[in-house]
Write an enzyme that holds these catalytic residues in place. Sequence first.
Site, mmCIF file in Angstrom:
data_model
loop_
_atom_site.group_PDB
_atom_site.id
_atom_site.type_symbol
_atom_site.label_atom_id
_atom_site.label_comp_id
_atom_site.label_asym_id
_atom_site.label_seq_id
_atom_site.Cartn_x
_atom_site.Cartn_y
_atom_site.Cartn_z
ATOM 1 N N GLN B 124 0.835 -1.549 -0.205
ATOM 2 C CA GLN B 124 0.356 -0.237 0.417
ATOM 3 C C GLN B 124 0.662 1.317 -0.372
ATOM 4 O OE1 GLN B 124 -4.058 -0.115 1.772
ATOM 5 N NE2 GLN B 124 -2.382 -0.921 3.793
ATOM 6 N N SER B 127 0.122 6.277 3.203
ATOM 7 C CA SER B 127 0.703 6.966 4.044
ATOM 8 C C SER B 127 1.372 8.348 3.087
ATOM 9 C CB SER B 127 1.191 6.664 5.232
ATOM 10 O OG SER B 127 0.002 6.049 6.072
ATOM 11 N N SER B 159 5.415 -0.967 4.029
ATOM 12 C CA SER B 159 5.308 -2.055 4.499
ATOM 13 C C SER B 159 5.865 -3.318 3.888
ATOM 14 C CB SER B 159 4.336 -2.972 5.655
ATOM 15 O OG SER B 159 4.031 -1.753 6.562
ATOM 16 N N GLU B 242 -8.570 -2.894 5.473
ATOM 17 C CA GLU B 242 -7.114 -2.907 7.071
ATOM 18 C C GLU B 242 -7.686 -3.726 7.750
ATOM 19 O OE1 GLU B 242 -4.967 0.392 6.002
ATOM 20 O OE2 GLU B 242 -3.054 -1.018 6.937
ATOM 21 N N SER B 370 -5.097 4.472 13.244
ATOM 22 C CA SER B 370 -4.702 4.521 14.445
ATOM 23 C C SER B 370 -5.406 4.341 15.490
ATOM 24 C CB SER B 370 -4.155 6.351 14.661
ATOM 25 O OG SER B 370 -5.160 6.928 14.421
ATOM 26 N N GLU B 372 -7.217 6.229 17.509
ATOM 27 C CA GLU B 372 -7.287 8.259 17.591
ATOM 28 C C GLU B 372 -8.408 7.776 16.142
ATOM 29 O OE1 GLU B 372 -4.526 7.501 17.476
ATOM 30 O OE2 GLU B 372 -4.717 7.757 20.005
HETATM 31 C C1 LIG Z 1 3.236 -1.369 11.693
HETATM 32 C C2 LIG Z 1 3.101 -0.129 10.702
HETATM 33 C C3 LIG Z 1 2.899 -0.239 9.317
HETATM 34 C C4 LIG Z 1 2.491 0.297 8.627
HETATM 35 N N1 LIG Z 1 2.361 0.228 6.806
HETATM 36 C C5 LIG Z 1 1.762 1.159 6.103
HETATM 37 C C6 LIG Z 1 1.262 0.824 4.496
HETATM 38 O O1 LIG Z 1 1.974 -0.599 4.352
HETATM 39 N N2 LIG Z 1 1.159 1.708 4.315
HETATM 40 C C7 LIG Z 1 1.200 2.588 4.201
HETATM 41 O O2 LIG Z 1 0.500 3.769 3.561
HETATM 42 N N3 LIG Z 1 0.902 3.394 5.040
HETATM 43 C C8 LIG Z 1 1.611 2.592 6.526
HETATM 44 N N4 LIG Z 1 1.468 2.827 7.708
HETATM 45 C C9 LIG Z 1 0.761 4.075 8.000
HETATM 46 C C10 LIG Z 1 0.183 3.885 9.344
HETATM 47 O O3 LIG Z 1 -0.767 4.587 8.132
HETATM 48 C C11 LIG Z 1 0.588 6.129 9.722
HETATM 49 O O4 LIG Z 1 1.019 5.587 10.844
HETATM 50 C C12 LIG Z 1 -1.243 6.411 9.830
HETATM 51 O O5 LIG Z 1 -2.500 6.338 9.612
HETATM 52 C C13 LIG Z 1 -0.803 7.783 11.057
HETATM 53 O O6 LIG Z 1 -0.261 8.215 9.959
HETATM 54 P P1 LIG Z 1 0.909 9.223 10.684
HETATM 55 O O7 LIG Z 1 1.701 8.588 10.758
HETATM 56 O O8 LIG Z 1 1.655 10.418 9.522
HETATM 57 O O9 LIG Z 1 0.494 10.148 11.611
HETATM 58 P P2 LIG Z 1 -0.379 11.294 11.718
HETATM 59 O O10 LIG Z 1 -1.402 11.398 11.105
HETATM 60 O O11 LIG Z 1 0.400 12.820 11.683
HETATM 61 O O12 LIG Z 1 -0.886 11.497 13.731
HETATM 62 C C14 LIG Z 1 -0.615 11.605 14.861
HETATM 63 C C15 LIG Z 1 -0.920 11.276 15.487
HETATM 64 O O13 LIG Z 1 -2.758 11.920 15.820
HETATM 65 C C16 LIG Z 1 -3.234 11.128 15.716
HETATM 66 N N5 LIG Z 1 -4.292 12.695 15.075
HETATM 67 C C17 LIG Z 1 -4.262 12.367 13.880
HETATM 68 N N6 LIG Z 1 -5.735 12.966 13.051
HETATM 69 C C18 LIG Z 1 -6.527 12.804 14.257
HETATM 70 C C19 LIG Z 1 -7.849 13.424 14.000
HETATM 71 N N7 LIG Z 1 -8.177 14.117 13.292
HETATM 72 N N8 LIG Z 1 -7.977 12.815 15.333
HETATM 73 C C20 LIG Z 1 -7.575 12.506 16.619
HETATM 74 N N9 LIG Z 1 -6.870 12.271 16.257
HETATM 75 C C21 LIG Z 1 -5.803 12.475 16.056
HETATM 76 C C22 LIG Z 1 -2.897 10.031 15.331
HETATM 77 O O14 LIG Z 1 -3.974 8.932 16.232
HETATM 78 C C23 LIG Z 1 -1.324 9.780 15.756
HETATM 79 O O15 LIG Z 1 -1.646 9.211 17.392
HETATM 80 C C24 LIG Z 1 2.221 2.126 8.198
HETATM 81 C C25 LIG Z 1 2.422 2.150 9.981
HETATM 82 C C26 LIG Z 1 2.708 0.948 10.938
HETATM 83 C C27 LIG Z 1 3.003 2.027 12.614
#
Ligand SMILES: Cc1cc2nc3c(=O)[nH]c(=O)nc-3n(C[C@H](O)[C@H](O)[C@H](O)COP(=O)(O)OP(=O)(O)OC[C@H]3O[C@@H](n4cnc5c(N)ncnc54)[C@H](O)[C@@H]3O)c2cc1C
Lengths: 364, 407
Positions: B124, B127, B159, B242, B370, B372
């Site tokens: 995927q 992000s 990933s 997912e 997440s 959240e």
């Molecule tokens: C093990 C693992 C595997 C992954 N695999 C993939 C993959 O294969 N492909 C891919 O595309 N992505 C992947 N990801 C990425 C994952 O989808 C993102 O890390 C996740 O969606 C959060 O985005 P971010 O890291 O940009 O954090 P942000 O979106 O910046 O969020 C930061 C914090 O703020 C909180 N937050 C943000 N917006 C809100 C809101 N509106 N209300 C309340 N809280 C909020 C979040 O919950 C988080 O705690 C993976 C992540 C992990 C840890």
Amino acid sequence: MQLELTKDQEMFRRTVRQFLERESPLTKVRELADEPAGFDRAWWRQGAEMGWTAMLVPEELGGGTLSGQGLLDLALVAEEMGRLVSPGALVPVNVVIASIVDAGVGGHGKALEALMAGEAIAAWYDGSGVTASPAGGGYTLDGTAELVEAGADADHLLVTARTGDGLRQFLLPATAPGLTPTRRDSLDLVRRHADIGLDEVRADVDTLVGGDRDAAAAVDRQRQIATVLQTAETAGAIDRVFEFTTQWAFDRYSFGRPLASYQALKHRFADMKMWLEASHATVTAAARAVQERSPHAAELASVAKAYVGDRAAALVQDCVQMHGGIGVTWEHDIHLYLRRVTVNQLTYGTPSDHRRRVADLLAA
Amino acid sequence: MSEDLESYRLAAREWLAANLPTVDGGGARLGSDDEAWQRARELQRILHDGGYAGIAYPKEYGGRGLTPAHQRVFNEESAGYEMPLLLNVPTFSICAPAILDFGTEEQKREHLPAVLRGDEVLVQFLSEPRGGSDLAGAITRATRDGDMWVLNGSKIWSSGAYAADYGICLARTDWEAPKHSGLTMFIVKVHQPGVEVRRIKQVNGDSEFCQEFFDDVQIPASDVLGEVNGGWAVASRLLFHERTAVGGGSPYVSGGHAVARVPEPDLVELARRGGRLDDPGVRELIAESHILRTVAGQLVDRVSAGIRGGAMPDPAASLPRLFSATSNERRIDIALAVAGPAAVIPPAGAPGDLGARYLMRQGGSLGGGSSEMARNIISERVLGMPREFAADKGVPFSQVRQSQTPG
Ligand SMILES: Cc1cc2nc3c(=O)[nH]c(=O)nc-3n(C[C@H](O)[C@H](O)[C@H](O)COP(=O)(O)OP(=O)(O)OC[C@H]3O[C@@H](n4cnc5c(N)ncnc54)[C@H](O)[C@@H]3O)c2cc1C
């Protein structure tokens, strides 16, 4: 609640709900708080007519189920009772009924009949406070049966007693000489418990349930049934609490917007919804396992009891918080639910007791 | 039901014993090197040739056309055997199902049989450095050029991308539309000119995460998945698959757990080794962990049935997703408490991955959306509570304010 109900189950559930809403709404529950037994015998007889005492009894003995799975059907009654914090002795009466049936009825046909008709109430004691000493072909019972649900109001008492050679169970009339019930106070408004003193109570062999051999397996089975019905009742209670608290969050405004629009609170509702659905899921799984006498029945019953016990009380307290000050008033109904789920949490084994049972099974 | 479950079980048992090696359960680490991926493809080929690939996938696309119950039976029987678990998430349970939902006939015929043969690994590309939660705010750009699209930008946290063949990639194709309406999903070849894949080292030492940089990548127009500017519908479906997968309810997962690639720690054994098994407090913790795991499975069953039967809306898939995330946090804490100092300072010769698990504890509450976001979804789309204020609603995306320092 079980997600997929048959037509018959759905209709039965509706009938039970309508009956409880009409005959024992929360206003009535509050009134019953002042009655010694906490419930009305005529009301209980009507329930029995509806099937509250028939589900664990096979058809040839006058019972019958809706779906072929009597415990799942009966769990529906328990859930509806939870939704309205109903009185009555659903758990002990049905546990005793199931025990008599499982033991092949024997000389207890009359008692079974009276219990099924709602004419009589039974109490059940599964603890270790009573001893049975062989005497004159039968036994003499001594000790104290503590925390017996409906103990002071029952007509029959199924008592578990220790002997030098395992457990025995006896079905005694409440009038047996040497039995002295003492009522205890309860946090629940309408559910009564008593301690029953046994002082040289004479128990002839014909009072034995399951014959003159170790009753350990029978007691396990009874506990599983009690656990399923009690957790189903709790699940019904939190279902209702979550329902009216969610509605409250939509209706109650602060700073010009509904509580339901604040993320901090929305997230708590999301967690509660998750606990609620998980509670229903684990109760249904336990009910099914106990119904089918699965080898995992004991484990899954304890899983449900430990999980629901903890989460339900936490959920209702959170709902109190969502209500603000009104949540801790006598006037608001939420305390009726908090009382019920807390008493349910701590009786028939605390969450901690059940975790230890699960650990024993895992480490065995 | 085309084949009765008990005879299916027996046949699967026999086939597994004859065709797959067993694992010793000693906690062999898999998942971060090319060898493990190569091995997964080989194993999948064996499953495929034996008739056990894509059990719940339609026959016309290389599957077996059986029920989720058959897949579950096979999964139960496959416990203890070496299985291509790496292919479960996202290839089998997220990406391929989205192709099944939205792909053209040609796309389905091109990708699905290859996936089920172990010839194609999908990942995927969702992000971005600017954020993962606000997925519809993607700024990776695709511009139409005749029969081709030209892709520029960057994806992150993908990933397994280094070992993959295709990425399902969300890109912005219309900057004047409001954010959800200007997105298109593409099936992008990973190893091709203009794509640079960089591996990212995680706290536990693995380098499974990747970041991709796209520099004028050429994509044939026939590789659009779904509609042009209809990418959000595809993304929503991917997210649904997912959540279902990471919550534990996917019918397409083959062999045990979707996510766990390393065997669960045996808490009874850990406690025994540490001389703590008689401690009532420790026993309760062990039971609590077991209870959470059991209830997680029961909740999956309930919600899967609820969504299937229409008693629950699709977003209810976030309930087991949130349960698995939060209960895993608790279960990792319990594992540490039960193991004691050996969790972080393992005795010589003992497998020592508990500490690393602890460092990655929040991974399960971030990957797959997440916790959240799951709570937002449950409260808004299951309970119907008001949506959060969004400053970008209805605004042409080109006018939406972005982070001060995009990552
Ligand atoms: C093990 C693992 C595997 C992954 N695999 C993939 C993959 O294969 N492909 C891919 O595309 N992505 C992947 N990801 C990425 C994952 O989808 C993102 O890390 C996740 O969606 C959060 O985005 P971010 O890291 O940009 O954090 P942000 O979106 O910046 O969020 C930061 C914090 O703020 C909180 N937050 C943000 N917006 C809100 C809101 N509106 N209300 C309340 N809280 C909020 C979040 O919950 C988080 O705690 C993976 C992540 C992990 C840890």
